[in-house]
Design a protein around this motif. Structure first.
Motif, PDB file in Angstrom:
ATOM      1  N   THR A   1       2.885  13.232  30.581  1.00  9.88           N
ATOM      2  CA  THR A   1       3.215  12.526  31.818  1.00  9.88           C
ATOM      3  C   THR A   1       2.088  12.763  32.809  1.00  9.88           C
ATOM      4  OG1 THR A   1       5.609  12.741  31.538  1.00  9.88           O
ATOM      5  CG2 THR A   1       4.792  12.378  33.784  1.00  9.88           C
TER       6      THR A   1
ATOM      7  N   SER B   1       9.282  11.331  29.244  1.00  7.89           N
ATOM      8  CA  SER B   1       9.285  10.207  30.180  1.00  7.89           C
ATOM      9  C   SER B   1       9.304  10.706  31.618  1.00  7.89           C
ATOM     10  CB  SER B   1      10.503   9.304  29.916  1.00  7.89           C
ATOM     11  OG  SER B   1      11.705  10.031  30.100  1.00  7.89           O
ATOM     12  N   PRO B   2       8.679   9.923  32.546  1.00  6.03           N
ATOM     13  CA  PRO B   2       7.904   8.720  32.267  1.00  6.03           C
ATOM     14  C   PRO B   2       6.517   9.097  31.735  1.00  6.03           C
ATOM     15  CG  PRO B   2       7.774   9.239  34.588  1.00  6.03           C
ATOM     16  CD  PRO B   2       8.687  10.267  33.986  1.00  6.03           C
ATOM     17  N   SER B   3       5.737   8.112  31.327  1.00  3.74           N
ATOM     18  CA  SER B   3       4.381   8.396  30.878  1.00  3.74           C
ATOM     19  C   SER B   3       3.432   8.528  32.071  1.00  3.74           C
ATOM     20  CB  SER B   3       3.893   7.304  29.933  1.00  3.74           C
ATOM     21  OG  SER B   3       3.980   6.039  30.558  1.00  3.74           O
TER      22      SER B   3
ATOM     23  N   THR C   1      10.046  13.213  22.844  1.00  2.09           N
ATOM     24  CA  THR C   1       9.865  12.002  23.632  1.00  2.09           C
ATOM     25  C   THR C   1       9.898  12.366  25.110  1.00  2.09           C
ATOM     26  OG1 THR C   1      10.967  10.704  21.907  1.00  2.09           O
ATOM     27  CG2 THR C   1      10.726   9.694  24.084  1.00  2.09           C
TER      28      THR C   1
END
Lengths: 107, 120
Positions: free
Chosen positions: A102, A7-9, A5
């Motif tokens: 990202t 972050s951020p995208s 996962t």
């Protein structure tokens, strides 16, 4: 399978900014993590491997840290050539898995 | 200098087959595991398949298991991906990539990619 996962995208930043991207693994991958940079229409390029080792030829403004499940990629002073999409990837075991990416955009 | 050059991409109908290949140079090919990674239009990177340096071990993503077959010819420094029962969702740029070890390590060199389009 290990889920990654990121972050951020999307991240909007200016030249000279310090930028940090985070990647979290769903289970411990020790330090078997790589960071890639990809520009439109081009193949990904490895920046960091083993979580914190800088690939030969990569500028020293790129650095990686972390172990276990939490990792970061830092660009100490963003340069015009750094606007691109960045991916983390675990290579602890198969299936190899990537974070969602990202995109670093110009603010 | 390590170079990876993919070929064989193209347009194929759903349910059809295609074989993409990757020619390697500038390295002792049999010493390195190889992978295929794909990227659908506007999407992120997805690992597809891998094979160990000597070819004895193969690995597949669940999304392609039973439809795709990875192989290598170490005498010709070539990697292949046979893709059968293709689906619209297999449309992507397919990259071959080398691992830094015989069966481990990061993906340290990538080809430029070959485009596979599955459409009626």
């Amino acid at each position: 399978d290990i889920q990654m996962t990121q972050s951020p995208s999307t991240l909007s930043a200016s030249v000279g900014d310090r930028v940090t991207i985070t990647c979290r693994a769903s289970q411990s991958i020790t330090n078997w993590l790589a960071w890639f940079q990809q520009k439109p229409g081009k193949a990904p390029k490895v920046l960091i491997y083993e979580a914190s080792s800088l690939e030969s030829g990569v500028p020293s403004r790129f650095s990686g840290s972390g172990s276990g499940t939490e990792f970061t990629l830092t660009i100490s002073s963003l340069q015009p050539d750094d606007f691109a999409t960045y991916y983390c990837q675990q290579y602890d075991n198969y299936p190899l898995t990537f974070g969602g990416g990202t995109k670093v955009e110009i603010k | 200098e390590v170079q990876l050059l993919e070929s064989g991409g193209g347009l194929v109908q759903p349910g059809g087959s295609l074989r993409v290949s990757c020619a390697a140079s500038g390295l002792t090919f049999r010493s390195y595991a190889m992978s295929w990674v794909r990227q659908a239009p506007g999407k992120g990177l997805e690992w597809v398949s891998a094979i160990s340096g000597r070819g004895g071990n193969t690995y597949y993503a669940d999304s392609v298991k039973g439809r795709f077959t990875i192989s290598r010819d170490n005498s010709k420094n070539t990697l292949h991906l046979q893709m059968n029962s293709l689906r619209v969702e297999d449309t992507a740029v397919y990259y071959c990539a080398k691992r830094s070890g015989e069966n481990n390590g990061p993906l340290d060199y990538w080809g430029q990619g070959t485009v596979v389009t599955v459409s009626a």
